[in-house]
Design a protein around this motif. Structure first.
Motif, PDB file in Angstrom:
ATOM      1  N   PRO A 662       0.840  -1.209   0.000  1.00  0.00           N
ATOM      2  CA  PRO A 662       0.000   0.000   0.000  1.00  0.00           C
ATOM      3  C   PRO A 662       0.871   1.254   0.000  1.00  0.00           C
ATOM      4  CG  PRO A 662      -0.751  -1.573   1.655  1.00  0.00           C
ATOM      5  CD  PRO A 662       0.590  -2.050   1.182  1.00  0.00           C
ATOM      6  N   ILE A 663       0.438   2.258  -0.730  1.00  0.00           N
ATOM      7  CA  ILE A 663       1.241   3.473  -0.841  1.00  0.00           C
ATOM      8  C   ILE A 663       1.423   4.134   0.526  1.00  0.00           C
ATOM      9  CG2 ILE A 663      -0.719   5.013  -1.324  1.00  0.00           C
ATOM     10  CD1 ILE A 663       1.139   6.387  -3.401  1.00  0.00           C
ATOM     11  N   ALA A 664       0.419   3.986   1.407  1.00  0.00           N
ATOM     12  CA  ALA A 664       0.509   4.596   2.737  1.00  0.00           C
ATOM     13  C   ALA A 664       1.611   3.965   3.573  1.00  0.00           C
ATOM     14  CB  ALA A 664      -0.834   4.469   3.457  1.00  0.00           C
ATOM     15  N   GLY A 667       5.736   5.589   2.863  1.00  0.00           N
ATOM     16  CA  GLY A 667       6.160   6.698   3.716  1.00  0.00           C
ATOM     17  C   GLY A 667       7.362   7.458   3.179  1.00  0.00           C
ATOM     18  N   GLY A 668       7.789   8.465   3.958  1.00  0.00           N
ATOM     19  CA  GLY A 668       9.004   9.211   3.652  1.00  0.00           C
ATOM     20  C   GLY A 668       8.864  10.259   2.574  1.00  0.00           C
ATOM     21  N   ASP A 669       7.667  10.381   1.961  1.00  0.00           N
ATOM     22  CA  ASP A 669       7.511  11.339   0.881  1.00  0.00           C
ATOM     23  C   ASP A 669       6.031  11.397   0.494  1.00  0.00           C
ATOM     24  OD1 ASP A 669       8.101  13.139  -1.136  1.00  0.00           O
ATOM     25  OD2 ASP A 669       9.806  11.978  -1.894  1.00  0.00           O
ATOM     26  N   LEU A 713       7.677  -2.852   2.170  1.00  0.00           N
ATOM     27  CA  LEU A 713       9.041  -2.732   1.654  1.00  0.00           C
ATOM     28  C   LEU A 713      10.028  -2.748   2.814  1.00  0.00           C
ATOM     29  CD1 LEU A 713       8.595   0.027  -1.066  1.00  0.00           C
ATOM     30  CD2 LEU A 713       9.172  -2.350  -1.475  1.00  0.00           C
ATOM     31  N   ILE A 714      11.122  -3.477   2.651  1.00  0.00           N
ATOM     32  CA  ILE A 714      12.159  -3.528   3.680  1.00  0.00           C
ATOM     33  C   ILE A 714      13.097  -2.338   3.490  1.00  0.00           C
ATOM     34  CG2 ILE A 714      14.072  -4.850   4.634  1.00  0.00           C
ATOM     35  CD1 ILE A 714      11.281  -6.037   5.082  1.00  0.00           C
ATOM     36  N   GLU A 715      13.225  -1.513   4.537  1.00  0.00           N
ATOM     37  CA  GLU A 715      14.055  -0.322   4.476  1.00  0.00           C
ATOM     38  C   GLU A 715      15.488  -0.631   4.905  1.00  0.00           C
ATOM     39  OE1 GLU A 715      12.930   2.812   3.626  1.00  0.00           O
ATOM     40  OE2 GLU A 715      10.908   2.082   3.193  1.00  0.00           O
ATOM     41  N   ALA A 716      16.422   0.025   4.239  1.00  0.00           N
ATOM     42  CA  ALA A 716      17.837  -0.086   4.610  1.00  0.00           C
ATOM     43  C   ALA A 716      18.417   1.321   4.579  1.00  0.00           C
ATOM     44  CB  ALA A 716      18.588  -0.992   3.635  1.00  0.00           C
TER      45      ALA A 716
END
Length: 733
Positions: A662-664, A667-669, A713-716
């Motif tokens: 989901p787009i929500a 995040g981050g933008d 999505l997995i953030e790094a």
């Protein structure tokens, strides 16, 4: 005057009147003045029936006209999961008058309902997958499509059911005392007793409790009921099937060619139970090959006008699920007397082709025969033998046969390659079940040379039969596949360019070889599977019709389906048409009726084929969702296969299943959706996600109601982990 003639007279009269409407009495008077004898009561009943079917429309009270002469559109409402929908006209004459209907303009219509609609006063248009469509509103519902629905039961006061079909965007309240013992969360079937005409909800009674979604077989039952695929054969059909003999009678052999001494084999999967086709190949003294393809002669047992034939027409095709088949014909025929089982006498319709070293069919012969197959081979055994394993098949005569078959296969394949035939050799997958019917794993199912060998033989047979019927002028059904639409090709060209590939040539004169060359260049790319799917989605659907319009993807000018009459009704029709062509003395009355019905049969066969494909695909999605229930929190590699305003669809490499990010959750933008570029772009960071990007995701949630897997999505280091894109992969390679 019979009903059909009276109906045509009414339509012709209203067409002549144009925008001038007529009451029933006026229609009766006009028809009488034209010399027809009209029964007023019968006329009134027929007009009411035609109105309910959307053939004519009542305007200004009970005055009638044809829809195309009015501002109204009569069509089928195709709802979308977001609450909007399209009204698709039932009349071909009105095909261009599709209307887009917003959520508040649907008059509580449900997906599939027959409705009366009109364009909105503003005449604004809405961009859809079908292009620009005029906005409109539904005026009234003529006929409800759903008398019952399947959904999840929720306890409450009152209890209610939410349909699993997300296009049925309405809850159904359960009448008190009609819960049928359902437990919270179970899957139930509900008979609708009140539609949402003047109420925000529908009302109904539970008529069957299917169980919990994770219980074996429940997913298949949901889909069968959703698509209204017949689950049982009517008693009359079963009685006719029981009357069919279990063995070939001596009286049936007299006029047939006896091939029981030939080395003929079937080649199918390990779990196959119905065998439509058997094959043989002989090398001739000239160096040419003789290919014999022998197809189960279902027409011997399923006769026009019989209950068996009517049921087969209605079903159109067998439907295949993991662990279950819903057959077109009763098992006594499909797995019994019609199936080319090993080492027993069976009746067949045979096609013999002499094929030269270039793969051309230089001679052909068609006849009815009796065979006794020498062996029931599997794809695994044949592939192993082709690869050099002399022990895979015990019979040395059959081993020699397989090796000659492989020679012919490569000749035929080379010819088709030269013709520019498109080869979507996409990896398949299968769901493995335990003895209890539970999912144990999902794995890749790679096609081998044995699959391709049989496919090539069947393609050659189908084309040869189509050519015979076409050039003889014999009415029949053809399998048509038209070239892609220009808009689809332009979008495909732009998308391929983003990945560094060029679709060359004039798009208006596109040939299958142009697309095949792109597929060859893609071969080995990191995004190969995704790009194959993209090209496949640009294609039109193949359909059945009495007109021969060629098969674009195969690069065949004439093509039909002849080789699977046990599981496909069009093949049975083609058998009958080929039989009529070969028969001396002209067509029988039954044959003439079949020829008159070819248009309707083609449309029915195309519809049931799409229904079966949708049902098979949906059951597979159900099984994937159930399989992922215990994998929440696990991480997987995947590829972005869809970019939409509300998020990203990602296909997991390991299990061939798709989930939504989901787009929500990104995040981050603030993310902007770029429609034509198939990407999401961050407004401040200019980060992008596009089709084909490889990512690492985590299973966040499994939603059984929507049959959807939500991913994260997995953030790094504050940014999602991305695998290399297709372009980066090629550059590094």
């Amino acid at each position: 005057m019979n009903t059909a003639e009276l109906r045509k007279s009414i339509v012709d009269l209203l067409d002549q009147r144009g925008q001038r409407v007529l009451a029933v009495r006026d229609i009766a008077r006009k028809l009488t003045e034209s010399g027809l004898k009209v029964d007023r009561e019968k006329l009134g009943a027929l007009i009411e029936q035609m109105e309910g079917a959307g053939e004519i429309i009542a305007v200004r009270g009970k005055r009638y006209s044809l829809p195309r002469h009015t501002s109204f559109v009569i069509g089928t409402y195709r709802a979308r999961s977001d609450g909007s929908g399209l009204v698709v006209p039932v009349s071909r004459d009105d095909a261009a008058r599709q209307l887009f209907v917003g959520r508040r303009s649907d008059h509580n219509a449900m997906n599939g309902d027959l409705v009366v609609a009109r364009a909105s006063a503003s005449k604004k248009s809405q961009r859809t997958a079908r292009g620009e469509v005029t906005r409109g509103e539904i005026v009234r519902v003529l006929r409800r499509e759903h008398s019952s629905v399947v959904g999840r039961f929720h306890e409450g006061s009152p209890a209610w059911v939410r349909p699993y079909d997300t296009r049925l965007d309405i809850d159904i309240e359960i009448e008190p005392g009609h819960e049928d013992g359902a437990e919270h969360g179970q899957i139930v079937e509900v008979d609708i007793t009140r539609y949402p005409d003047r109420h925000p909800t529908a009302e109904g009674r539970i008529i069957d409790v299917l169980g919990f979604i994770w219980e074996p077989g429940v997913d298949v039952e949901i889909v069968l009921r959703k698509y209204r695929i017949p689950r049982e054969f009517p008693e009359e059909v079963e009685r006719e099937a029981e009357a069919v003999p279990l063995e070939v009678a001596d009286s049936e052999i007299a006029d047939r060619t006896d091939l029981r001494d030939r080395v003929i084999v079937t080649i199918d999967g390990e779990t196959a139970r119905d065998f439509d086709d058997a094959v043989e190949v002989t090398r001739l003294p000239s160096g040419n090959f003789r290919l014999g393809v022998h197809i189960a002669d279902v027409s011997q047992y399923v006769r026009p006008g019989s209950a068996l034939d009517a049921e087969a027409w209605t079903r159109g095709t067998s439907v295949y699920f993991s662990g279950r088949v819903v057959p077109m014909l009763p098992e006594r025929l499909s797995n019994g007397i019609c199936s080319l089982n090993p080492r027993v006498d069976r009746l067949v319709f045979s096609v013999e082709m002499e094929i030269d070293q270039n793969g051309g069919v230089v001679a052909r012969k068609f006849f009815r025969a009796i065979i006794r197959t020498r062996a029931r081979l599997t794809y695994t055994e044949v592939a192993a033998t082709i690869a050099g394993d002399s022990d895979a098949i015990a019979d040395p005569v059959v081993v020699d046969l397989v090796r000659v078959m492989d020679e012919l296969y490569r000749v035929l394949r080379a010819r088709r390659d030269r013709r520019g035939s498109i080869d979507f050799d996409l990896p398949q997958h299968e769901v493995l079940l335990t003895e209890q019917g539970e999912i144990s794993s999902i794995r890749a199912l790679e096609r081998n040379d044995a699959h391709r060998l049989i496919e090539e033989f069947m393609l050659a047979t189908n084309e040869t039969v189509a050519k015979e019927l076409f050039f003889a002028g014999q009415p029949s059904l053809y399998r048509n596949h038209l070239a892609p639409e220009m808009e689809k090709l332009e979008e495909l060209k732009m998308l391929l360019a983003e990945f560094g590939y060029e679709l060359k040539g004039d798009l208006e004169k596109i040939r299958p070889g142009d697309l095949q060359r792109v597929l060859q260049r893609i071969d080995g790319d990191a995004g190969e599977r995704f790009l194959n799917e993209v090209i496949l989605r640009s294609m039109k659907r193949a359909v059945y019709a009495p007109e021969c319009n060629g098969h674009f993807a195969l690069a065949f000018e004439q093509y039909t389906h002849f080789t699977s009459p046990i599981r496909r009704y069009p093949d049975l029709v083609v058998h009958r048409m080929l039989g009529a062509h070969l028969k001396k003395g002209g067509a029988t009355a039954d044959q003439e009726q079949l020829e008159r019905d070819l248009v309707a049969t083609g449309e029915q066969s195309s519809t049931t084929e799409r229904r079966a494909e949708a049902a098979e695909r949906e059951v597979m999605e159900w099984k994937k969702v159930v399989f992922m229930l215990d994998k929440v929190g696990e991480k997987f590699n995947g590829v972005i296969t869809g970019v939409v305003p509300f998020g990203l669809f990602v296909e997991l490499d390991e299990f061939f299943l798709q989930g939504l990010v989901p787009i929500a959750s990104i995040g981050g933008d603030y993310w902007s959706y770029l429609d034509r570029e198939h990407r999401l772009r961050g407004s401040s960071t200019e980060r992008e996600f596009r089709l084909g990007d490889r990512v690492v995701v985590e299973v966040a949630r499994v939603d059984e109601d929507r049959i959807q897997i939500d991913l994260r999505l997995i953030e790094a280091g504050g940014r999602p982990v991305k695998a290399r894109t297709s372009q980066e992969y090629r550059q590094k390679r």
